[in-house]
Enzyme design. Structure first.
Site, PDB file in Angstrom:
ATOM      1  N   ASP A 126       0.864  -1.187   0.000  1.00 46.08           N
ATOM      2  CA  ASP A 126       0.000   0.000   0.000  1.00 46.08           C
ATOM      3  C   ASP A 126       0.894   1.229   0.000  1.00 46.08           C
ATOM      4  O   ASP A 126       2.083   1.152   0.326  1.00 46.08           O
ATOM      5  CB  ASP A 126      -0.942   0.005   1.215  1.00 46.08           C
ATOM      6  CG  ASP A 126      -0.196   0.001   2.545  1.00 46.08           C
ATOM      7  OD1 ASP A 126       0.771  -0.779   2.668  1.00 46.08           O
ATOM      8  OD2 ASP A 126      -0.559   0.777   3.453  1.00 46.08           O
ATOM      9  N   GLU A 191      -0.006  -0.982   5.865  1.00 48.23           N
ATOM     10  CA  GLU A 191       1.094  -0.450   6.681  1.00 48.23           C
ATOM     11  C   GLU A 191       0.963   1.046   6.870  1.00 48.23           C
ATOM     12  O   GLU A 191       1.184   1.572   7.952  1.00 48.23           O
ATOM     13  CB  GLU A 191       2.446  -0.766   6.018  1.00 48.23           C
ATOM     14  CG  GLU A 191       3.649  -0.489   6.917  1.00 48.23           C
ATOM     15  CD  GLU A 191       4.200   0.931   6.857  1.00 48.23           C
ATOM     16  OE1 GLU A 191       5.018   1.278   7.708  1.00 48.23           O
ATOM     17  OE2 GLU A 191       3.806   1.712   5.964  1.00 48.23           O
TER      18      GLU A 191
HETATM   19  C1  LIG Z   1       2.061   4.522  11.112  1.00 45.36           C
HETATM   20  C2  LIG Z   1       2.671   5.316  10.021  1.00 45.36           C
HETATM   21  C3  LIG Z   1       1.630   5.812   9.087  1.00 45.36           C
HETATM   22  C4  LIG Z   1       3.691   4.494   9.294  1.00 45.36           C
HETATM   23  C5  LIG Z   1       4.578   5.241   8.341  1.00 45.36           C
HETATM   24  N1  LIG Z   1       5.602   4.338   7.933  1.00 45.36           N
HETATM   25  C6  LIG Z   1       6.477   4.566   6.965  1.00 45.36           C
HETATM   26  O1  LIG Z   1       6.484   5.594   6.336  1.00 45.36           O
HETATM   27  C7  LIG Z   1       7.471   3.478   6.656  1.00 45.36           C
HETATM   28  N2  LIG Z   1       8.143   3.711   5.470  1.00 45.36           N
HETATM   29  C8  LIG Z   1       5.164   6.481   8.989  1.00 45.36           C
HETATM   30  O2  LIG Z   1       4.550   7.545   8.841  1.00 45.36           O
HETATM   31  O3  LIG Z   1       6.205   6.398   9.638  1.00 45.36           O
END
Ligand SMILES: CC(C)C[C@H](NC(=O)CN)C(=O)O
Length: 504
Positions: A126, A191
């Site tokens: 995603d 994710e």
């Molecule tokens: C919980 C968050 C939306 C996860 C996101 N993760 C990443 O970007 C990993 N590449 C974050 O905002 O850290």
């Protein structure tokens, strides 16, 4: 740029580390690396096919697109002889009360040889939202190659790395070499919104799917500089919604301005009570469990090749809130931060509508560091907001809710998996990796470690300037292709590790 042949110093390092000569290593890896070089256009084309699917998980209406990429991953895995299970992870309730099924999670495995160690690769397909109007130079869901860079939403976060893993497995098969480790895969599609359902799945499969897993590896982050890196920590995150509700309809500000307590004024005051101008979080107690900095830890920061000036130029800011490289990195990695992301319900179009919105929802998140408990953070912030709101004596209604609630993750650098990562990087790039942490969050990293008790490592292949979540996200062709080689070399190096940490 392409450093396939390691120099003489690497030969010595490789020999001293596990008794396998550099020549044996090279002999094993060379055909794999050659195959990857020869097939790079095919690999890039596949990335284009995946990027073309707008699998933005922030919009449940697009979860069908998320599932489409999961099916594309399934096709690749089954074409290589892997077995794929689509694990059901329940439903999600929309604000309307309607319930919709979450995209399933891929649990895949290949034929197992009990003599080999087993590695479980985690990734997600995603992506964050993206629109050309946000300031992209080209369509975000059309892979565009320019000056050696592959632009498009998800190229680095995380479709590129997921495909690179699959291409590394494919390369062993195509060159008729036995994959030297047993491989399992977990590929999810939520994710970017907090990995809902995955933690429960891990808990339920701890004694089945995970029972024979020795190592878990994640490639969902980027290097800090031009030097390749291994990551040993990420921050956690709790995401807050602060809703202020007032009149039952939107109002004309010429008619009601001055006599109605406006939800937007309440909300902006509350948001203003969260941070001071130095970036300090104003929520009482929020820093209580941040571990004090030791001299030993401070030293880890001085050798890192982080160019503050270059980073300022890249993102277009005149200065950071901190003055030194070390302080900037600590602010990103080892201290909590609070970011305000947006206001739902507020007038945000161009032009000048004179409205008083009846209900607005402020959105912010707190990045947490190890030892900070999301439940405690949630309580501290909620109490602070209610206290500040009470002081305003407003007739409006305040509601605070949270999502994500992901804990920070830190690995033990003595974990032998890091030796395999380090040697794989050296075999491809001819340099030692930097050991870095990340300011962002891989929600499931901590759960993997805590619930399965297995070794967890992050092996990033994205460049420091890839712009995850930003306009013009990219991965360079170089990183995508050399990263595929790193993954192929990592399987090889992992298979050479002795199983006991003491012997490594
Ligand atoms: C919980 C968050 C939306 C996860 C996101 N993760 C990443 O970007 C990993 N590449 C974050 O905002 O850290």
């Amino acid at each position: 740029m392409n450093c396939i042949s390691p120099g003489p110093s690497l030969a010595l390092v490789l020999m001293s580390l596990h008794g396998t000569s550099c020549f044996e290593t090279l002999a094993a890896l060379r055909p794999l690396f050659q195959h990857i070089d020869r097939h790079q256009n095919e690999f890039v084309q596949r990335l284009g096919e995946w990027v073309a699917v707008p699998s933005d998980s922030s919009q449940p209406a697009l979860w069908g697109e998320v599932e489409k990429v999961l099916r594309m991953a399934e096709d690749r895995i089954t074409a290589m002889g892997g077995k794929v299970e689509f694990a059901d992870v329940g439903s999600h309730q929309l604000p309307s009360g309607e319930s919709i099924k979450r995209p399933p999670i891929i649990l895949a495995c290949f034929e197992k040889d009990p003599k080999k160690p087993t590695v479980c690769i985690y990734g997600h397909v995603d992506v964050q939202p993206a629109k050309k109007e946000d300031g992209w130079a080209a369509e975000p869901f059309t892979l565009t190659e320019l000056n050696g860079n592959l632009y498009g939403r998800g190229t680095t976060d995380n479709k590129g790395p997921v495909l690179a893993w699959l291409h590394a497995i494919e390369t062993y098969q195509a060159t008729k070499q036995e994959v030297p480790v047993n491989i399992k895969l977990i590929v999810e599609g939520l994710e970017e919104t907090g990995s809902d359902g995955l933690e429960e799945l891990i808990r339920n499969r701890k004694d089945t799917f995970f029972s024979d897993v020795d190592y878990i590896v994640i490639s969902d982050n980027v290097w800090l500089s031009r030097r390749p890196a291994l990551t040993y920590g990420t921050r956690g995150s709790t995401y807050f919604f602060v809703e202020v509700e007032g009149p039952k309809i939107d109002l004309h500000s010429g008619v009601f301005g001055g006599c109605v307590q406006e939800p937007m004024s309440d909300l902006t005051a509350l948001l203003g009570d969260l941070l001071d101008h130095t970036g300090n979080i104003l929520v009482p107690g929020i820093n209580d469990s941040v571990t004090p900095l030791t001299e030993e830890e401070r030293k880890l920061y001085t050798d890192l090749q982080f160019d503050v000036e270059e980073m300022k130029q890249e993102i277009g800011v005149q200065r950071f809130l901190q003055d030194t490289k070390e302080a900037v990195l600590m602010a990103q990695w080892r201290y909590p931060s609070l970011s305000i992301h947006g206001i739902e319900g507020a007038f945000s179009l161009p032009g000048s509508k004179t409205v008083i919105p009846r209900r607005v929802i402020g959105k912010f998140s707190i990045r947490q560091v190890p030892k900070m408990e999301p439940a405690v953070v949630e309580k501290q912030v909620t109490e602070h907001l209610h206290q500040m709101f009470a002081q305003r004596n407003s007739p409006n209604k305040l509601k605070v809710s949270t999502t994500v609630r992901a804990k920070a993750w830190v690995a033990d650098l003595k974990d032998p998996q890091y030796i395999a990562g380090q040697k794989a990087i050296k075999a491809v790039f001819g340099v030692e990796p930097e050991l870095i942490r990340e300011g962002s969050t891989i929600p499931i990293a901590h759960s993997f470690q805590e619930l399965t008790g297995k070794s967890v490592m992050m092996l990033p292949i994205g460049g420091h300037d890839d712009g995850e979540h930003s306009q013009n996200e990219k991965i360079s062709r170089y990183n995508f292709i050399e990263g595929t080689k790193v993954f192929a070399a990592y399987f090889y190096e992992l298979s050479l590790l002795k199983q006991s940490p003491e012997t490594n």
